[in-house]
Design an enzyme around this catalytic site. Structure first.
Site, PDB file in Angstrom:
ATOM      1  N   ASP A  29      -0.298   3.328  -8.131  1.00 34.11           N
ATOM      2  CA  ASP A  29      -0.569   3.338  -6.695  1.00 34.11           C
ATOM      3  C   ASP A  29      -0.281   4.720  -6.110  1.00 34.11           C
ATOM      4  O   ASP A  29       0.537   5.473  -6.634  1.00 34.11           O
ATOM      5  CB  ASP A  29       0.317   2.319  -5.973  1.00 34.11           C
ATOM      6  CG  ASP A  29       0.048   0.892  -6.410  1.00 34.11           C
ATOM      7  OD1 ASP A  29      -0.933   0.660  -7.125  1.00 34.11           O
ATOM      8  OD2 ASP A  29       0.843   0.016  -6.015  1.00 34.11           O
ATOM      9  N   SER A  30      -0.920   5.020  -4.992  1.00 35.31           N
ATOM     10  CA  SER A  30      -0.658   6.297  -4.323  1.00 35.31           C
ATOM     11  C   SER A  30       0.801   6.394  -3.882  1.00 35.31           C
ATOM     12  O   SER A  30       1.376   7.485  -3.859  1.00 35.31           O
ATOM     13  CB  SER A  30      -1.590   6.467  -3.119  1.00 35.31           C
ATOM     14  OG  SER A  30      -1.430   5.394  -2.208  1.00 35.31           O
TER      15      SER A  30
END
Length: 349
Positions: free
Chosen positions: A121-122
């Site tokens: 995930d970012s």
């Protein structure tokens, strides 16, 4: 005028009316004979050699870059998506090698194959495995392999994405939850268990990612629970409302779902505040993941050599399939004059 000047230089008998011209030409000749002029000429010659050597060096780097092959790991920071980080890595390598240059872009068959296996995930940081050259064929094995995470959960708050980046959907009390309560339920989430994946994920409905549908505000139904494996899980720290977990799991497992399920099991709710992947397959964050200042052709070549011993020889020829379609495998085949392609944000852990 040119004939006159030549005559003046070669004929010392000419005097007053041509003396300015004689002085100019003589000055040039004199300068050529001075030490400073010789030094200047040497500088010019050295610069020419340096430019030639630089071109040769860039060509050598380009050749070395295109010859790189294998799997290594980089340290992904919080912020960029895995796809954005891969683009940043690609751009740094191409820039270092002076590519694409006119000489290279004309050779359309020359490509840089690069990809990553197992999206982060970012909002997450940690190990991101990267394949280059024929190493991209090995990336699918990274999807089904084991992974290890350190996750900080927050009790009392649920979000639509199951992490701190999402919209708060529910709040419940947590003040009566103790460390012993959390430790007492962890066994329920160990071994071969069933897990419902998050709505905000790379799973698809009618060919579209659920995360994309959610961004549009469309109603998305939960996917059915499916079997996953947790090899170990332990509570590292508890300071309400925060708790830290160390988790080692197999492919297709969602840490966000785990933290959410723990909150529900404790008659409260929870979301992931911070997530770090500390290990993926044989790659560890401390020993193998290259920080951005080490994203150079030479450093990656050394890392590939170091990491080659982590895999059995036959793995390079193995072409395994991902266990499920949310385990995104991003393999970019970069033609040097190919425009950049933007990837959607995908949450897979």
């Amino acid at each position: 005028m040119a004939a006159s000047e030549a005559a003046v230089v070669s004929s010392p008998s000419l005097k007053t009316d041509t003396s300015p011209v004689l002085e100019t030409a003589g000055t040039v000749a004199a300068m050529a004979a001075t030490p400073s002029a010789r030094a200047a000429a040497a500088v010019v010659a050295a610069a020419a050699r340096t430019g030639s050597e630089a071109r040769v060096s860039k060509a050598a780097l380009a050749t070395k870059l295109l010859s790189l092959s294998g799997v290594f790991a980089v340290h992904k920071p919080k912020g960029p998506t895995s796809a954005e980080l891969l683009n940043r890595l690609k751009e740094k390598l191409l820039a270092e090698a002076g590519m694409p240059s006119p000489e290279w872009t004309k050779r359309k068959k020359q490509t840089l194959k690069i990809g990553h296996g197992g999206t982060l995930d970012s909002a997450a940081r940690g190990v991101l495995v990267v394949g280059i050259g024929s190493g991209t064929k090995m990336l699918t094995s990274m999807l089904s392999g084991s992974k290890r995470y350190t996750a900080i959960g927050e009790l009392g708050k649920a979000t639509d994405t199951l992490d701190s980046t999402g919209r708060v959907t529910e709040e419940k009390p947590y003040d009566k939850i103790t460390q012993e309560d959390i430790e007492g339920i962890l066994q329920k989430f160990t071994g071969n268990i069933m897990q419902v994946p998050p709505l905000y994920s790379a799973l698809k409905k009618d060919g579209q990612r659920l995360s994309t549908l959610m961004k549009r505000g469309e109603v998305v139904e939960a996917k059915p629970a499916r079997p996953v494996t947790v090899y170990s899980i332990s509570l590292q720290k508890f300071q309400p409302p925060f708790f830290t977990l160390d988790v080692e799991c197999g492919g297709g497992f969602y840490i966000r779902s785990l933290v959410s399920d723990i909150g529900k099991e404790l008659s409260s709710c929870a979301n992931v505040l911070e997530l770090t992947r500390t290990k993926q397959g044989p790659f560890t964050l401390e020993e193998h993941a290259l920080p951005e200042d080490k994203w150079t052709i030479d450093d990656i070549a050394q890392s590939l050599e170091h990491c080659s011993s982590l895999f059995p020889a036959e793995l390079a020829l193995k072409k395994s399939k991902p266990e499920s379609n949310e385990q995104v495998l991003s393999c970019e085949y970069i033609t040097l004059n190919e425009p950049k392609r933007e990837d959607d944000v995908i949450k897979t852990c």
